[in-house]
Scaffold this motif. Structure first.
Motif, PDB file in Angstrom:
ATOM      1  N   UNK A  21       0.832  -1.206   0.000  1.00 16.00           N
ATOM      2  CA  UNK A  21       0.000   0.000   0.000  1.00 16.00           C
ATOM      3  C   UNK A  21       0.866   1.257   0.000  1.00 16.00           C
ATOM      4  N   UNK A  22       1.905   1.260   0.807  1.00 20.23           N
ATOM      5  CA  UNK A  22       2.773   2.432   0.916  1.00 20.23           C
ATOM      6  C   UNK A  22       3.744   2.539  -0.257  1.00 20.23           C
ATOM      7  N   UNK A  23       4.468   1.458  -0.526  1.00 23.63           N
ATOM      8  CA  UNK A  23       5.572   1.468  -1.487  1.00 23.63           C
ATOM      9  C   UNK A  23       5.106   1.510  -2.939  1.00 23.63           C
ATOM     10  N   UNK A  24       3.911   0.984  -3.200  1.00 24.77           N
ATOM     11  CA  UNK A  24       3.408   0.955  -4.574  1.00 24.77           C
ATOM     12  C   UNK A  24       2.183   1.858  -4.741  1.00 24.77           C
ATOM     13  N   UNK A  25       1.122   1.574  -3.999  1.00 27.78           N
ATOM     14  CA  UNK A  25      -0.140   2.267  -4.241  1.00 27.78           C
ATOM     15  C   UNK A  25      -0.099   3.758  -3.898  1.00 27.78           C
ATOM     16  N   UNK A  26       0.634   4.144  -2.867  1.00 34.03           N
ATOM     17  CA  UNK A  26       0.685   5.554  -2.485  1.00 34.03           C
ATOM     18  C   UNK A  26       2.085   6.139  -2.666  1.00 34.03           C
ATOM     19  N   UNK A  27       2.878   5.517  -3.487  1.00 34.96           N
ATOM     20  CA  UNK A  27       4.264   5.963  -3.670  1.00 34.96           C
ATOM     21  C   UNK A  27       4.355   7.408  -4.143  1.00 34.96           C
ATOM     22  N   UNK A  28       3.414   7.846  -4.961  1.00 33.91           N
ATOM     23  CA  UNK A  28       3.471   9.210  -5.497  1.00 33.91           C
ATOM     24  C   UNK A  28       3.517  10.248  -4.374  1.00 33.91           C
ATOM     25  N   UNK A  29       2.754  10.040  -3.324  1.00 36.38           N
ATOM     26  CA  UNK A  29       2.743  10.981  -2.201  1.00 36.38           C
ATOM     27  C   UNK A  29       3.838  10.661  -1.184  1.00 36.38           C
ATOM     28  N   UNK A  30       4.011   9.380  -0.891  1.00 36.53           N
ATOM     29  CA  UNK A  30       4.939   8.991   0.163  1.00 36.53           C
ATOM     30  C   UNK A  30       6.401   9.275  -0.186  1.00 36.53           C
ATOM     31  N   UNK A  31       6.783   9.077  -1.432  1.00 36.38           N
ATOM     32  CA  UNK A  31       8.178   9.328  -1.816  1.00 36.38           C
ATOM     33  C   UNK A  31       8.555  10.790  -1.602  1.00 36.38           C
ATOM     34  N   UNK A  32       7.625  11.696  -1.851  1.00 35.45           N
ATOM     35  CA  UNK A  32       7.905  13.116  -1.650  1.00 35.45           C
ATOM     36  C   UNK A  32       8.045  13.420  -0.153  1.00 35.45           C
ATOM     37  N   UNK A  33       7.279  12.719   0.695  1.00 35.18           N
ATOM     38  CA  UNK A  33       7.402  12.897   2.146  1.00 35.18           C
ATOM     39  C   UNK A  33       8.728  12.334   2.657  1.00 35.18           C
ATOM     40  N   UNK A  34       9.092  11.160   2.154  1.00 37.88           N
ATOM     41  CA  UNK A  34      10.279  10.452   2.645  1.00 37.88           C
ATOM     42  C   UNK A  34      11.575  11.052   2.102  1.00 37.88           C
ATOM     43  N   UNK A  35      11.556  11.521   0.868  1.00 32.95           N
ATOM     44  CA  UNK A  35      12.767  12.074   0.241  1.00 32.95           C
ATOM     45  C   UNK A  35      12.452  13.414  -0.437  1.00 32.95           C
ATOM     46  N   UNK A  36      12.080  14.422   0.366  1.00 36.40           N
ATOM     47  CA  UNK A  36      11.678  15.703  -0.232  1.00 36.40           C
ATOM     48  C   UNK A  36      12.809  16.433  -0.961  1.00 36.40           C
ATOM     49  N   UNK A  37      14.045  16.116  -0.647  1.00 33.53           N
ATOM     50  CA  UNK A  37      15.172  16.762  -1.330  1.00 33.53           C
ATOM     51  C   UNK A  37      15.476  16.121  -2.681  1.00 33.53           C
ATOM     52  N   UNK A  38      14.899  14.965  -2.934  1.00 32.22           N
ATOM     53  CA  UNK A  38      15.124  14.280  -4.206  1.00 32.22           C
ATOM     54  C   UNK A  38      13.951  14.485  -5.166  1.00 32.22           C
ATOM     55  N   UNK A  39      12.746  14.232  -4.674  1.00 30.80           N
ATOM     56  CA  UNK A  39      11.565  14.256  -5.541  1.00 30.80           C
ATOM     57  C   UNK A  39      10.865  15.608  -5.504  1.00 30.80           C
TER      58      UNK A  39
END
Length: 161
Positions: A21-39
């Motif tokens: 759910x986190x790594x695939x389904x909500x990755x668009x939002x979660x990746x920006x939260x987890x790595x805001x300096x990259x994405x």
């Protein structure tokens, strides 16, 4: 065309459904939260988010890549599998890499967590060789990102249940 395939397995203490759910389904939002300096942004530019859809990921200035576009090939929520192909962007290094496909499967582990299995296939132009150092560098970045998502889930036990 040359083909280089790299497989990896990463254990996690997070159960498969929650991790998917986190790594695939909500990755668009979660990746920006987890790595805001990259994405900088991740946006759906074509389709409904299912197979055939195209997403564009834009990275912050000064990083190795500016953007990539990927096409969702398959997604199976029940079996926790996902596959996509990088079809455009800096990661395809003009004249060297034609396409990159990624297949992800999240399986239950005997300890109650999960095992993330991934297969990355690089389709090179002609007889171009991809150096192992390049693959290992990509693997290391992906591993750090995965561990960042895992840390987020551990710190937020009610998220993605």
């Amino acid at each position: 065309m040359g083909v280089v395939t790299y497989k990896s397995e990463v254990p996690s203490v997070i159960p498969p459904a929650r991790l998917f759910n986190a790594f695939v389904l909500d990755a668009d939002d979660l990746l920006i939260k987890v790595a805001p300096n990259a994405f900088k942004s991740i946006e759906l530019i074509e389709g409904d988010g299912g197979p055939g859809s195209i997403k564009k990921t834009t990275f912050h200035e000064g990083l190795q890549f500016n953007y990539v576009k990927h096409k969702i090939e398959a997604i199976d929520k029940e079996n926790h599998t996902y596959s996509y192909s990088v079809i455009e962007g800096d990661a395809l290094v003009k004249g060297l890499i034609e396409k990159i496909t990624n297949e992800i499967e999240i399986l239950p582990s005997p300890e109650g967590g999960s095992i993330l299995k991934s297969t990355n296939t690089y389709y090179t132009v002609g007889d171009v060789e991809i150096k192992e150092e390049q693959i290992m560098a990509s693997k290391e970045k992906a591993s750090k990102l995965f561990k960042g998502i895992e840390a987020y889930l551990l710190a937020n036990p009610d998220a993605y249940n």
